[in-house]
Design an enzyme around this catalytic site. Structure first.
Site, PDB file in Angstrom:
ATOM      1  N   CYS A   1       0.846  -1.205   0.000  1.00  0.00           N
ATOM      2  CA  CYS A   1       0.000   0.000   0.000  1.00  0.00           C
ATOM      3  C   CYS A   1       0.880   1.254   0.000  1.00  0.00           C
ATOM      4  CB  CYS A   1      -0.898  -0.020   1.239  1.00  0.00           C
ATOM      5  SG  CYS A   1      -2.030   1.376   1.376  1.00  0.00           S
TER       6      CYS A   1
ATOM      7  N   SER B   1       0.496   3.885   1.682  1.00  0.00           N
ATOM      8  CA  SER B   1       0.637   4.481   3.016  1.00  0.00           C
ATOM      9  C   SER B   1       1.983   4.107   3.643  1.00  0.00           C
ATOM     10  CB  SER B   1      -0.504   4.048   3.923  1.00  0.00           C
ATOM     11  OG  SER B   1      -1.718   4.460   3.355  1.00  0.00           O
TER      12      SER B   1
ATOM     13  N   HIS C   1       4.625   6.303   2.101  1.00  0.00           N
ATOM     14  CA  HIS C   1       4.724   7.666   2.659  1.00  0.00           C
ATOM     15  C   HIS C   1       5.718   7.681   3.829  1.00  0.00           C
ATOM     16  CE1 HIS C   1       1.620   9.460   0.223  1.00  0.00           C
ATOM     17  NE2 HIS C   1       0.647   8.696   0.702  1.00  0.00           N
TER      18      HIS C   1
ATOM     19  N   HIS D   1       0.583  -2.825   6.917  1.00  0.00           N
ATOM     20  CA  HIS D   1      -0.647  -2.668   7.702  1.00  0.00           C
ATOM     21  C   HIS D   1      -1.822  -3.350   7.042  1.00  0.00           C
ATOM     22  CE1 HIS D   1      -0.706   0.361   4.610  1.00  0.00           C
ATOM     23  NE2 HIS D   1      -2.023   0.378   4.727  1.00  0.00           N
TER      24      HIS D   1
ATOM     25  N   CYS E   1      -6.981  -3.620   4.404  1.00  0.00           N
ATOM     26  CA  CYS E   1      -6.847  -2.171   4.140  1.00  0.00           C
ATOM     27  C   CYS E   1      -7.579  -1.733   2.890  1.00  0.00           C
ATOM     28  CB  CYS E   1      -5.401  -1.689   4.076  1.00  0.00           C
ATOM     29  SG  CYS E   1      -5.367   0.075   3.631  1.00  0.00           S
TER      30      CYS E   1
END
Ligand code: COD
Ligand code: ZN
Ligand code: ZN
Length: 364
Positions: free
Chosen positions: A38, A40, A43, A59, A164
């Site tokens: 992902c 995220s 980042h 996650h 997610c």
């Protein structure tokens, strides 16, 4: 056990042996089955978002319970589970009002367990657990509330996506925005999560569903997940094009699913008067989106954030499992590449390059 560790921002993840401590009371030791790639996590790798370093990211995961700590009653060894990256404490104000995705106790402890300590070490060095999940590793210790049981015949790679991207994206459309049948939707950013916003809009029987991206391959892929129109923001003015498609009105619902101030502004500008703008992405720290204050009032726009699709994982994960089983949502088609843990840096290079769909790390 083997894990991918982030020691420094903008450096590759280090795949190495680290130590995982036993689960304490209320915790569960799991073998990871699959972990989604992902943005995220990316980042954090780029330092656009900060986390206690070193850390094990990941996650979006599914797992099999290995053993349980004292007092754990909802799962037992051998159970298959989908991991939640916001395991609600069940006691704070937000958990009590049914908004466990905003749990205060989880936010306060961040990438550490609920007692503020870690189960991950490299020698003496403490390593944090992203989202109390840390599934870019062969094993993990997670809070009991972070384990949502799933039937053992359910495919584990698909189960990871429910942890997610499916929940975050479909939840944003169905729960946060509550898209109405027949309405017009525009989705800015059609990656792993954005494709799920598109199929959430399809599930809600939206009329026109406009995919906006800067990558032509993503737009072609988006047409398989419910988009009826595609707008390439790299070679045309995306706001003007959405206005044209909607006969000058703007879209009823717009979504930002990339994570930048600029795309928040774009999603805001594309919404019609009284339209709802739902921001799923988190822009790099320090970026500020500029919203015209006059237009907010005069045009009665609604600006909303959506974290984890406004979902309560123990309620929504089983619903998504059933929607997948009955063919109402496509999660197999999202998975375009599988990797081993050793290939995780390559997986993130592929994400950065803009390969379509979702990559998944598999462990078994
Ligand atoms: N206009 C339109 N599309 C763009 C633009 C642009 N200017 N720039 C990039 N894009 C497209 C890319 O081409 C890509 O298709 C898409 O945006 C992003 O897709 P992915 O697959 O790289 O990213 P996802 O879907 O894995 O993640 C998107 C998030 C918005 C979830 C993520 O970036 C983020 O901001 N996460 C923080 C929020 C969070 O933590 N949520 C909970 C866990 S996900
Ligand atoms: Zn995610
Ligand atoms: Zn709570």
């Amino acid at each position: 056990m083997k894990a991918a560790v982030l020691y420094e921002y903008n450096q590759p993840l280090v795949i190495e042996e680290i130590e995982l401590e036993d689960p304490k009371a209320g915790e569960v030791h799991v073998n990871i089955a699959a972990a989604g790639v992902c943005r995220s996590d990316y980042h954090f790798m780029k330092g656009e978002a900060r986390i206690a370093l070193p850390t094990v990211l990941g996650h979006e995961g599914s797992a099999i319970v290995k053993r349980v700590g004292e007092g754990v009653t909802s799962v037992k060894p051998g159970d298959h589970v989908i991991l939640s990256f916001v395991p609600g404490c069940g006691r704070c104000h937000f958990c009590l009002i049914g908004r466990s995705n905003l749990c205060d106790a989880h936010a306060a402890t961040g990438p550490y367990m609920y007692d503020g300590t870690t189960r991950l070490y490299k020698g003496e060095q403490r390593i944090s657990h992203m989202g109390k999940v840390a599934c870019f590793a062969e094993e993990a210790v997670v809070p009991e509330a972070g384990c949502v049981p799933v039937s053992s015949d359910f495919p584990m790679d698909v189960a990871a996506l429910i942890g997610c991207s499916a929940t975050t994206g479909i939840g944003a459309a169905i729960l946060t925005a509550a898209v109405e049948a027949g309405s017009t939707v525009a989705v800015v950013g059609c990656g792993g999560v954005g494709l799920n916003v598109l199929q959430g809009a399809r599930l809600a029987n939206a009329g026109r569903i406009i995919a906006v991206d800067i990558n032509e391959g993503k737009l072609e892929f988006a047409m398989k997940f419910g988009a009826t129109h595609a707008v390439n923001a790299s070679d045309e003015d995306a706001v003007a094009r959405v206005m044209e498609i909607t006969g000058g009105l703007g879209a009823d619902y717009t979504f930002e699913v990339f994570g930048s101030a600029r795309t928040v502004e774009t999603a805001y500008a594309m919404a019609r008067k009284g339209g709802t703008v739902t921001v799923v992405g988190i822009a790099p720290m320090g970026e500020e989106a500029s919203i015209n204050a006059v237009s907010l009032t005069r045009n009665e726009k609604v600006l909303k954030g959506s974290y984890y699709g406004s979902a309560r994982p123990p309620v929504e994960f089983p619903r998504l499992v059933e929607m997948y089983r009955s063919g109402k949502i496509d999660l197999d088609g999202l998975i375009t590449r599988r990797y081993r843990l050793e290939q995780i840096n390559e997986a993130y290079d592929d994400l950065d390059r803009g390969d379509v769909g979702r990559g998944v790390i598999t462990f078994q």
